[in-house]
Design a protein around this motif. Structure first.
Motif, PDB file in Angstrom:
ATOM      1  N   SER A  29      -3.333  -2.697  -0.816  1.00 44.95           N
ATOM      2  CA  SER A  29      -4.768  -2.135  -1.348  1.00 44.95           C
ATOM      3  C   SER A  29      -5.283  -2.958  -2.003  1.00 44.95           C
ATOM      4  O   SER A  29      -4.709  -3.683  -3.098  1.00 44.95           O
ATOM      5  N   GLN A  58      -1.873   2.577  -4.528  1.00 46.39           N
ATOM      6  CA  GLN A  58      -2.920   2.351  -4.070  1.00 46.39           C
ATOM      7  C   GLN A  58      -4.005   2.559  -5.088  1.00 46.39           C
ATOM      8  O   GLN A  58      -3.758   3.126  -6.080  1.00 46.39           O
ATOM      9  N   GLU A  76       0.824  -1.313   0.046  1.00 44.78           N
ATOM     10  CA  GLU A  76      -0.107  -0.025  -0.114  1.00 44.78           C
ATOM     11  C   GLU A  76       0.840   1.409  -0.269  1.00 44.78           C
ATOM     12  O   GLU A  76       0.461   2.502  -0.574  1.00 44.78           O
ATOM     13  N   THR A 134      -8.245  -3.029   2.720  1.00 44.35           N
ATOM     14  CA  THR A 134      -6.482  -3.432   2.646  1.00 44.35           C
ATOM     15  C   THR A 134      -6.696  -4.598   3.015  1.00 44.35           C
ATOM     16  O   THR A 134      -7.517  -5.304   4.046  1.00 44.35           O
TER      17      THR A 134
END
Length: 465
Positions: free
Chosen positions: A233, A196, A192, A224
């Protein structure tokens, strides 16, 4: 559950915000070195036909998965340094960039994909992902030059795929089961902090799409997930499949219900129609067992029973109970006939002996013989014989005469019960007890089955709401 989203549009427009592009050059170099640039081996027509047959024969039920066809789009922005590197690479390959602008896009062929960094988005819960066609490429990369002096590159990757997606299913509530499945998309290599994922628009599906046995509903969310202590993500498409009960109601429940009711009609055939009653019972039992096997074959092998299993088992038990009742009636009837025959033979012997003794009455000897004969006759009578048991009982059931009862419904029900329990012979006949068993069964079996239905259907339908 075979689910095929034929011609559905899953236009998953992914908009990736890249926090760091420092790895883009290294990734491009890796692609140039052949990591992602392997050549596809051309397939013959026979190999393609075999592949199609394998796709058609995927054992969906056993593998707990479903197939989805979808369009896929992901979008990301390459800032000035990376965009300039892309331009230099394209110019080195003699690709003209004169007419490329924000309104005019540049379409890149697959052979030049290695010049660019493409997000490594994958379907993490997929068993298999392939392009829709084996004959043509169904992937596309487009570039728009945006920003001041067209210094940034707006990238769009489009493709059409089909995927076999895993879905853990629970079939306990069949035929009203609700299966909750999902399509999970995330980056393979970048956590992440590096990439993203966000939805740029809602997931769309073909409005003309209709499934044979299910209704479905699609929602989406961004979450997540943690894998090997790394947070990624993740974009999630949630699909809920609600089975339609109409198909099972017409194909399974109604026939089995009618079969059970037909077996109840055998209680009205009479105690002498044994072969007809047994034939109807065995035929109904075989029909239910065959239907039950077809139901089990349409579902995956499980270690638990389903709601439709409970119904079929109850129907089979009711039909088996009818066969047992028929056996008991026939056994009691023949036993009663045998007892009456033996009793009649004994009475005939005693009568002949009595007549012979009366003809030979001589003085006191005749009186002694008569007393001995009466003593033997009384000794042979059993106090618990069927004559003594039913001597005081009425041959026909009569409802109690309650003058104070003004309830017409109760009176009508009493009359109906009296007619159903009526027996046309007296208790001294061999047919009385078998007929009485049949008369009780005419009420007991339907009432038992009605009670089962009263408890089964509300409990099952309550799980659907």
């Amino acid at each position: 559950m075979i689910v095929s989203f034929e011609e559905s549009i899953f236009e998953s427009a992914l908009k990736s915000t890249l926090k760091s592009y420092s790895q883009s050059k290294d990734n491009s170099e890796d692609n140039k070195n052949g990591i992602n640039g392997t050549e596809d081996v051309p397939k013959t027509a026979e190999e393609l036909s075999v592949d199609k047959e394998q796709i058609k024969r995927i054992p969906i039920y056993i593998n707990m998965d479903y197939r989805v066809d979808f369009y896929y789009k992901q979008q990301w922005l390459a800032m000035k340094p990376d965009c300039q590197m892309y331009k230099n690479s394209m110019i080195g390959r003699n690709i003209s960039l004169v007419n490329v602008s924000q309104s005019d896009k540049l379409i890149i062929n697959k052979e030049y994909f290695t010049l660019f960094w493409i997000p490594d988005i994958m379907i993490s819960n997929a068993k298999e992902v392939k392009q829709q066609s084996e004959l043509i490429e169904t992937i596309l990369l487009q570039i728009h030059f945006v920003g001041n002096n067209n210094e940034d590159c707006y990238m769009e990757y489009l493709g059409r795929y089909y995927s076999i997606v895993s879905c853990p299913m629970d079939f306990r509530d069949v035929p009203i089961d609700l299966q909750k499945c999902s399509i999970q998309m995330r980056s393979f290599a970048f956590n992440e902090d590096r990439i993203q994922l966000n939805w740029s628009r809602n997931v769309e599906f073909n409005p003309d799409l209709r499934l044979l046995e299910h209704d479905f509903e699609i929602t989406q969310e961004r979450i997540t997930t943690e894998i090997f202590k790394e947070t990624y993500s993740l974009l999630k498409i949630k699909i809920e499949f609600q089975r339609k009960i109409a198909n099972k109601l017409v194909g399974i429940y109604t026939p089995s219900f009618i079969i059970v009711l037909i077996t109840f009609c055998t209680f009205w055939l009479g105690i002498t129609a044994v072969s007809e009653r047994v034939t109807i019972g065995i035929t109904a039992l075989l029909a239910l067992v065959t239907q039950f096997n077809e139901v089990r074959q349409s579902l995956p092998p499980t270690s638990y029973t389903t709601e439709i299993d409970h119904w079929m088992i109850m129907c089979i038990v009711m039909v088996a109970a009818q066969l047992v009742q028929c056996t008991i009636v026939d056994f009691v009837y023949h036993r009663q006939q045998h007892q009456l025959k033996v009793k009649k033979t004994q009475i005939d012997v005693i009568n002949r002996f009595r007549k012979s003794a009366q003809n030979k009455q001589i003085g006191g000897k005749g009186l002694k013989a008569k007393k001995w004969l009466n003593l033997k006759v009384n000794a042979n009578r059993k106090p618990n014989s069927w004559d003594d048991m039913f001597k005081t009982k009425a041959a026909v059931y009569k409802p109690p005469n309650n003058d104070n009862n003004n309830n017409l419904i109760v009176n009508k029900l009493s009359k109906i019960m009296g007619k159903l329990l009526s027996v046309p012979v007296g208790p001294d006949k061999s047919e009385y007890l078998p007929m009485r068993i049949d008369a009780v069964s005419r009420i007991l079996f339907p009432m038992t089955f009605a009670i089962i239905c009263i408890f089964y259907w509300p409990l099952m339908l309550s799980k659907a709401f």
